[in-house]
Write a protein that holds these residues in place. Sequence first.
Motif: not given
Length: 338
Positions: A21-41
Amino acid sequence: MNRRSIGLALTGVVLAGGVNAGVWAEYETLVEMGYPAPKEGELVHVPPTMEDLEEADLHPELKKVIRRGHDLFTNTQQLRGVNVFNDMNCSSCHLGEGRQPFSGPVWPAAVTLPDFRGKNQHVNNLEERIAGCFAYSMNGSPPIYGSDDMVALSAYHQWLATGVPMYPQQPIYGRGFPRLDEPEQAPDYARGEQIYQEQCAICHSEDGSGLYENGEYVFPAPWGDGSNNWGAGIARTFTMAGFVKHNMPLGQPMSLTDQEAWDVALYLTSQERPQDPRYTGDVRETRERFEATFHKNTLYGTEREHDGVLLGDHSNTGEKGEVRPWNVGMPRFENLKD
């Protein structure tokens, strides 16, 4: 980007500790703030919190030491006058208690060190890397290797890296202050000053002295005696630009354009600060000596374009006075040179 899009973005990345749940919540928030999504690899890691520490299956004495490390990290001013001689805390640059991606999260140091470091031209372990922050970013002199405070800070770094393998082969998502592409226009001091006064001065003061309330430090000084010295990593213009773009104004990351981040970074790194502890007595000589390993990316020892001031041409060490960080210039592995 919606939750399904983020799920697709995480497909193919390496998740330290698995999907939770932490991965989903934190990275959902980051991407919504405009940060790039993680790249493959890329390796994605959400560090544990201090609340997680309470539930962890660790020895109670170890938990005490990790708590002490967290306390020192977030309130490094308690070492003022002994190890710290400016207005900084570790968390002034490493936001979010050292956990925040794109803000120099500190847990990667725990899994990528020991390693060679170009700045001092030898292999550094975790304690030596922390010591460097005290010498330069805190304009101080570090706790002794193996001391209670150094062990506590190291333990906190390592706790944040829980679940991450040593020497990961994948690039780490959100590591450091990612370097921006070169700007379309050369960074400009006047434009940077305008941006600073409009968007930064409210927290850091018009004169860069930071902000205190009721005598207590609230926001750090970006230049001057209360700031980092000329040897700190963030004195490099490209590092400052990456920090500003991804973290400032506070609560509005990614809101400045790359050009604006470069402009304000140039303005900030064109201001005076305490002397580099490696100073030889001559700023041009010091720059030349350490240009290849560090100062090629700072304005130290150069003439400021708009007024001709030779930056760093002084012996001011700020509050530190005659204190010299014991770790600076200390040779290592001399017996291996042959």
